[in-house]
Scaffold this motif. Structure first.
Motif: not given
Length: 469
Positions: A254-264, A269-282
């Motif tokens: 169950g833990i392995i399946i939950g980790a896979a769902v979180v990863g997918l 979404s987190i990477q997209k948010t960080k990319t937007a913040e990075y571009n704004k800072a630049i």
């Protein structure tokens, strides 16, 4: 001691100068003193300075009038940075033997070198201040003062030892080893320095031993399970799975399946948010950099304008200064001519000594200068030199330099004036001007009686410059 036959005093000899009788006791004493002196000399040659001190002190215990041993002891003290102890031994040596004693030259060289005396004074003051800080428990300030001491006097062994001990106390073993190694180069068999170095070796061995023990323990770590699982072989091939084991496996899946769902779902979404913040800072940083570049360009233009204006003012000032110097020179030349016409040759020559021929305005003025110089030089130069030397003898070195310059204006080949002006500059610690004076003597007047002394002082100044670098 006195001669056993005629009671004539025996001073540093076992053979009576009166009756030629030999005193066997005095002979043994002098031989023993000379033997310890030879041992001290041998140790000093291989830089075993502390051992040399012990042997020479033993030599003086047998014969306090052994001048060679006492002079050598002073030299050894001087090499160890103990200048006060060295001077004490040389003064006692001169007391026992006033004539033909090289200790007089040692004392004279130390006393004449005002810069060295100032260094000795500063060394003692800083060392005592370091001891005071240690009494107050302030080792940081003590280390700073001791560093000043070894920079001022690189031969002061006691300062190296105390500084090394403080580094050992603060567990700065590499710094302590470096300082104590420098002390051993000065005095290779000093017992205190050797003991401190042995302490450092002991600390290093203990540290290495502890590291080896920890590494050895890490390679044999064993995990003890209080509830070991024992698998017993059954009589048939059927295996009965434990319920708790199945539950653990299900939870893990169950833990392995939950980790896979979180990863997918969450990671993109987190990477997209960080990319937007990075571009704004630049974008923000780019704007700030652009503004800073504009400010830098504006300030650079202002600096260039101010630099050009400063150069222009400096050129104007130089031009005005040169004009003022030329005018002043011509006024002095006119005064010299007036004194000459009044038959006051002394005043004419004295005034002429302040005139710089090289900046006179025209050829006629230079011709007048040459005429007056030829007429008044012999009359005035001796008087000016005597006055300059009086200032030098009374240690008024500023006025001495001024007067010697006047002499050299009239006679640039006055080697004596070059020499004593260099000595005056050296006493004023203006070593660059002193070096120029000595260099003039060595290069242009190498066959004069002042050339060897000038070369010696020139070497001292250049060695001092090398040490400071």
């Amino acid at each position: 001691m006195n001669c056993p036959k005629c009671s004539t005093p025996l001073e540093n000899t076992y053979r009576c100068p009166n009756c030629q009788c030999e005193d066997p006791i005095m002979k043994r004493i002098i031989y023993a003193s000379n033997q310890h002196y030879n041992e001290g000399l041998s140790k000093a040659k291989v830089r075993d300075l502390s051992g040399a001190v012990t042997s020479l002190q033993m030599s003086l215990k047998y014969n306090k009038r052994n001048t060679k041993a006492r002079n050598l002891l002073g030299l050894v003290y001087f090499q160890m940075g103990e200048t006060v102890e060295a001077l004490s031994e040389w003064v006692i040596s001169v007391h026992f033997q006033g004539k033909n004693n090289v200790a007089k030259n040692y004392i004279k060289k130390v006393q004449e070198n005002q810069g060295q005396l100032q260094v000795i004074n500063s060394t003692i003051q800083n060392y005592n201040l370091a001891l005071q800080y240690l009494d107050e428990g302030n080792s940081d300030l003590a280390i700073i003062e001791l560093k000043k001491v070894v920079n001022l006097n690189p031969n002061y062994i006691r300062a190296y030892q105390l500084l090394g001990l403080l580094y050992i106390q603060r567990k700065q073993y590499s710094a302590a080893k470096k300082i104590l190694s420098r002390a051993l180069k000065l005095d290779r068999n000093n017992l205190t320095t050797v003991r401190y170095m042995n302490e450092l070796v002991g600390y290093s061995r203990q540290k290495r031993k502890n590291r080896d023990i920890e590494r050895h323990k890490a390679s044999y770590v064993q995990i003890k399970d209080p509830n070991p699982i024992v698998i017993e072989k059954s009589a048939n091939n059927y295996t009965d799975f434990n319920t708790s084991t199945l539950s653990f496996v299900n939870i893990l899946i169950g833990i392995i399946i939950g980790a896979a769902v979180v990863g997918l779902l969450l990671v993109p979404s987190i990477q997209k948010t960080k990319t937007a913040e990075y571009n704004k800072a630049i974008v923000e940083y780019s704007g700030e950099i652009s503004d800073r570049n504009k400010q830098i360009a504006l300030l650079q233009n202002q600096i260039d304008e101010l630099t050009n204006e400063n150069n222009k003012l400096a050129n104007d000032a130089d031009t005005s200064g040169n004009a003022a110097d030329t005018s002043h020179n011509e006024i002095l030349l006119i005064q010299a001519v007036k004194s000459y016409l009044d038959n006051d040759f002394v005043s004419a020559g004295t005034t002429l000594s302040e005139v710089d021929r090289n900046i006179l305005s025209d050829q006629d003025a230079q011709t007048v200068y040459d005429f007056l110089l030829a007429k008044t030089k012999d009359t005035v130069i001796g008087q000016l030199y005597d006055e300059a030397y009086q200032y030098y003898g009374s240690k008024d070195y500023m006025n001495a330099v001024t007067m010697f310059k006047k002499v050299l204006n009239l006679d640039s080949d006055s080697v004596e004036s070059w020499y004593y002006m260099g000595r005056s500059y050296q006493y004023l610690t203006d070593f660059e001007q002193a070096r120029n004076c000595y260099r003039t003597i060595v290069d242009n007047y190498g066959d004069s009686e002042y050339a060897s002394d000038a070369q010696q002082y020139l070497t001292q100044i250049e060695n001092r410059k090398t040490e400071s670098e």
